[in-house]
Motif scaffolding. Structure first.
Motif, short mmCIF file in Angstrom:
data_model
loop_
_atom_site.label_atom_id
_atom_site.label_comp_id
_atom_site.label_asym_id
_atom_site.label_seq_id
_atom_site.Cartn_x
_atom_site.Cartn_y
_atom_site.Cartn_z
N PHE A 149 -85.60 133.79 66.86
CA PHE A 149 -85.20 133.48 68.22
C PHE A 149 -86.43 133.51 69.13
O PHE A 149 -87.34 134.30 68.91
CB PHE A 149 -84.19 134.50 68.75
N ILE A 150 -86.42 132.68 70.14
CA ILE A 150 -87.45 132.70 71.18
C ILE A 150 -86.97 133.64 72.28
O ILE A 150 -85.81 133.59 72.70
CB ILE A 150 -87.70 131.28 71.74
N VAL A 151 -87.87 134.49 72.75
CA VAL A 151 -87.59 135.40 73.86
C VAL A 151 -87.94 134.66 75.15
O VAL A 151 -89.06 134.19 75.32
CB VAL A 151 -88.42 136.69 73.77
N LEU A 152 -86.96 134.55 76.03
CA LEU A 152 -87.17 133.94 77.34
C LEU A 152 -87.15 135.03 78.40
O LEU A 152 -86.20 135.80 78.49
CB LEU A 152 -86.07 132.92 77.63
N LEU A 160 -82.39 135.42 74.42
CA LEU A 160 -82.85 135.00 73.10
C LEU A 160 -82.14 133.70 72.76
O LEU A 160 -80.92 133.63 72.83
CB LEU A 160 -82.53 136.06 72.04
N VAL A 161 -82.94 132.69 72.41
CA VAL A 161 -82.39 131.40 72.03
C VAL A 161 -82.96 131.01 70.67
O VAL A 161 -84.08 131.42 70.32
CB VAL A 161 -82.69 130.29 73.08
N PRO A 162 -82.24 130.23 69.88
CA PRO A 162 -82.77 129.83 68.58
C PRO A 162 -84.09 129.07 68.73
O PRO A 162 -84.27 128.30 69.67
CB PRO A 162 -81.68 128.89 68.03
N TYR A 163 -85.00 129.33 67.81
CA TYR A 163 -86.31 128.65 67.78
C TYR A 163 -86.08 127.21 67.36
O TYR A 163 -85.68 126.92 66.25
CB TYR A 163 -87.23 129.38 66.81
N ARG A 164 -86.34 126.30 68.29
CA ARG A 164 -86.10 124.88 68.06
C ARG A 164 -87.39 124.09 68.20
O ARG A 164 -88.40 124.58 68.68
CB ARG A 164 -85.06 124.36 69.05
N GLU A 165 -87.31 122.84 67.81
CA GLU A 165 -88.47 121.94 67.83
C GLU A 165 -89.15 121.90 69.20
O GLU A 165 -90.38 121.87 69.30
CB GLU A 165 -88.02 120.54 67.41
N GLU A 166 -88.37 121.94 70.27
CA GLU A 166 -88.96 121.85 71.61
C GLU A 166 -89.80 123.08 71.98
O GLU A 166 -90.58 123.04 72.92
CB GLU A 166 -87.89 121.61 72.68
N HIS A 167 -89.66 124.17 71.23
CA HIS A 167 -90.44 125.37 71.49
C HIS A 167 -91.78 125.37 70.77
O HIS A 167 -92.65 126.18 71.09
CB HIS A 167 -89.65 126.61 71.05
N VAL A 168 -91.95 124.49 69.80
CA VAL A 168 -93.14 124.52 68.94
C VAL A 168 -94.46 124.37 69.71
O VAL A 168 -95.39 125.13 69.44
CB VAL A 168 -93.02 123.48 67.80
N PRO A 169 -94.60 123.44 70.66
CA PRO A 169 -95.90 123.33 71.33
C PRO A 169 -96.37 124.62 71.99
O PRO A 169 -97.53 125.02 71.84
CB PRO A 169 -95.68 122.21 72.36
N LYS A 170 -95.50 125.31 72.70
CA LYS A 170 -95.87 126.57 73.35
C LYS A 170 -96.14 127.65 72.31
O LYS A 170 -97.10 128.40 72.42
CB LYS A 170 -94.76 127.02 74.32
N TYR A 171 -95.30 127.73 71.29
CA TYR A 171 -95.49 128.69 70.22
C TYR A 171 -96.84 128.45 69.55
O TYR A 171 -97.61 129.39 69.29
CB TYR A 171 -94.35 128.57 69.20
N HIS A 172 -97.16 127.20 69.29
CA HIS A 172 -98.45 126.84 68.67
C HIS A 172 -99.61 127.27 69.57
O HIS A 172 -100.62 127.78 69.07
CB HIS A 172 -98.49 125.33 68.41
N GLU A 173 -99.45 127.09 70.87
CA GLU A 173 -100.48 127.52 71.82
C GLU A 173 -100.74 129.02 71.69
O GLU A 173 -101.89 129.47 71.65
CB GLU A 173 -100.03 127.18 73.24
N TRP A 174 -99.66 129.81 71.62
CA TRP A 174 -99.82 131.26 71.44
C TRP A 174 -100.58 131.58 70.16
O TRP A 174 -101.41 132.46 70.12
CB TRP A 174 -98.47 131.96 71.35
#
Length: 125
Positions: free
Chosen positions: A68-71, A18-32
């Motif tokens: 958090f983002i689940v990896l 689990l990592v903090p949700y950061r700006e670099e995660h937004v494109p993939k999150y948006h895709e979901w």
């Protein structure tokens, strides 16, 4: 307990990180979040990519929520990200108790596609 205080916290288990949700995660999150089933399961409305970036910033500042983002360690890292694991979903902690921050509601959403092409679509709290 809030996201600012946990901005660098990484929680690592055997299968996931689990990592903090950061700006670099937004494109993939948006895709979901373009998937109608995931929108329905999370009671969410579709957002533009710009709105998704704004939402990520507001969650980062929220005093009553941690995201958090689940990896998934079995998945490859997203291009440009160097986590050593692929994004699989997110975990939200909601601190709604007026008497303290030692109790939280937890919501886990999985938005990744499995290797066999099926959608890992599970949410719960």
């Amino acid at each position: 307990v809030n996201m600012k205080a946990n901005a660098n916290l990484v929680i690592e288990g055997v299968l996931v990180k689990l990592v903090p949700y950061r700006e670099e995660h937004v494109p993939k999150y948006h895709e979901w979040m373009q998937d109608p089933r995931l929108l329905e399961a999370t009671a969410s409305e579709p957002l533009s990519l710009e709105q998704e970036y704004d939402m990520q910033k507001s969650w980062r500042e929220d005093e009553d929520k941690c995201t958090f983002i689940v990896l998934d360690k079995a998945l490859p890292s997203e291009p440009g990200l160097h986590h050593g694991a692929g994004m699989a979903g997110d975990v939200n902690l909601f601190f709604n108790e007026p008497d303290g921050k030692d109790v939280a509601e937890i919501e886990v959403s999985v938005g990744a596609t499995r290797r066999d092409g099926t959608k890992s679509l599970k949410t719960g709290n």
